[in-house]
Every structure is written in C-alpha cells, then in structure tokens.
Design an enzyme around this catalytic site. Sequence first.
Site, short mmCIF file in Angstrom:
data_model
loop_
_atom_site.label_atom_id
_atom_site.label_comp_id
_atom_site.label_asym_id
_atom_site.label_seq_id
_atom_site.Cartn_x
_atom_site.Cartn_y
_atom_site.Cartn_z
N CYS A 1 -25.11 34.59 -28.16
CA CYS A 1 -24.03 35.95 -28.24
C CYS A 1 -24.87 37.05 -28.59
O CYS A 1 -25.69 37.00 -29.46
CB CYS A 1 -22.95 35.55 -29.37
SG CYS A 1 -22.05 36.90 -29.84
N CYS B 1 -22.96 40.35 -22.43
CA CYS B 1 -22.11 39.66 -23.17
C CYS B 1 -22.09 38.20 -22.52
O CYS B 1 -21.56 37.97 -21.70
CB CYS B 1 -20.79 40.34 -23.28
SG CYS B 1 -19.47 39.40 -24.10
N1 DGL Z 1 -21.45 39.82 -27.74
C1 DGL Z 1 -20.56 38.86 -26.93
C2 DGL Z 1 -21.21 37.61 -26.28
O1 DGL Z 1 -22.50 37.68 -26.15
C3 DGL Z 1 -19.39 38.47 -27.60
C4 DGL Z 1 -18.92 38.99 -28.89
C5 DGL Z 1 -17.27 38.78 -28.75
O2 DGL Z 1 -16.92 37.57 -29.45
O3 DGL Z 1 -16.82 39.94 -28.60
O4 DGL Z 1 -21.00 36.78 -26.47
#
Ligand code: DGL
Length: 258
Positions: A186, A75
């Site tokens: 993301c 993430c």
């Molecule tokens: N999957 C997360 C990232 O790579 C973000 C998602 C979220 O905002 O929860 O930033």
Amino acid sequence: MEREQRPIGVFDSGVGGISVLRELVALMPNENYIFYGDSRNAPYGIKDVETVRKLTCLDAEHLLKQGVKALVVACNTATSAAVDELRIRYKNFPVIGIEPALKPAVAVGQHPRVVVMATPMTLREEKFHLLLSQYEEQAAVYPLPCPGLVEYVERGETQGARLEAFLKSLFASFSKVKVDAVVLGCTHYPFVRAAIQKVVGEQTPLFDGGAGTARETKRRLQAEGLCNPCGQKGTVIFQNSLESKEILQLCSRLLHNH
Ligand code: DGL
C-alpha cells in the site's frame, strides 16, 4: 502546450501516493506533476469495490480535465479495483498502475516466508490472487490486511509509541514465525517504514513498488515519445479533495522530509 510538456497526473486515495511521486521526481526531475489525493474519501481499502471503482474514475477525470499527458494510479487499492476500467475508458492513453512488490521479496532466499501488508481490498481482489499464483511455489506468502494503518499516515502520525503498538498488534500472529521479507503493498506504508522496520526487526528487508512504478512510467513515456524535452527542474502541484491548508502542508512534508 505541446503534449510532451504537459504534467503527469498522479493520484491516490490520499497522501500515500506521494511515496510513488517522490520516486517519479527522483527519476524524472524535469517532468511536471500534479498530485491529487482524495483524502476526503480515504481510506478506500475498506470500502466495497464498486464504490472504489467510481471514486477512482472521478480521481482520474479530475486530472484528465487539467490536460495531463499520463496517469499514474499511485494506489494499490485503486489499481486492483479500477485500472482495467480506466484502460478501457481511456484507450491509447498511458495509465500506469501499481502492485505489491512480490517479485524482489520472493528473491531474498530459498522458499522465503514473505508477509504482504496491504489493504483488505487489495488482498481480496483478483489481481492479487493472479500475482500470488505466479510466486506461490517459490515462497510461503502470508497476506496481512492492515485496516487502520492508512489513517495514521493521513493524519501525519508517521512515528511514535502509539503507531508502534498498533504495528505490533498487526504482526502479533508472526511472533513465532521467522519472516524473511515484508512487502509494503500500500503506498501509504513507506511513510511508516522506520516503525515497521523496528517491529519486524532491522535484518528483515522491506520492499515497496514505488521505484518500479516510476521506472515503468518512464518506459511508457519513452515508448510514446512523451518525455519532457525541457532540461530544467519541473514543478509539483498538490491538490486534495479536503482542500485544507493542513493537508497540503502534510503533502509537502511527505515529499520533502522522507
Ligand atoms: N494508498 C492506497 C494503496 O496503495 C490505499 C489506501 C486506502 O485504503 O485508501 O492501497
């Protein structure tokens, strides 16, 4: 169990990190994985940094309690908010984070125009500004916060007219700009890659950090003598703070159908 045979813990605010997990599985199919998604608290990217730091530490603890041999923070948002904190807390333990794949995007041409799609938090945090400072002389970089996009993936809406209209509105300010590359900063966004490609045009290359993170994980495991010596195909266990059947089905769909 020998340490090398223990699973690798991979986590995200929700299901997006499965885009990193699938690269890990492709690169190291004989490893075992536990993927934890905190979909109950997703999205992280629009929360304040202190809240995300706390949630990220809880996610890490959830996996560490199960005896994982390494942690992959799949993430970008959690990495920017809390990877330093995790590395302080778990000294000498492999913690691998992810950052927007600016490097290959900047290499697409001479002073290219590069759009970085990410959550508002990722684009606001110091980590991104440090990354940007390495490339800003080589490219014109346009940060594009995409609040709302994570929710499409969390509900499994990875294609369709509504998603495309949403993406068009995100890219509206670039309608008169020739964009040379787009970074999917993301881990949720690779699951809507086809729709993004449609909106930005088939000729525009898209980059994400999943494969690079998987390679870095392999390097770290090798360096620490933690690769699983077992030659057989490993297992993937999904866990999610929502604990519903639907979310686990979505996890397995995202791992296998993309
Ligand atoms: N999957 C997360 C990232 O790579 C973000 C998602 C979220 O905002 O929860 O930033």
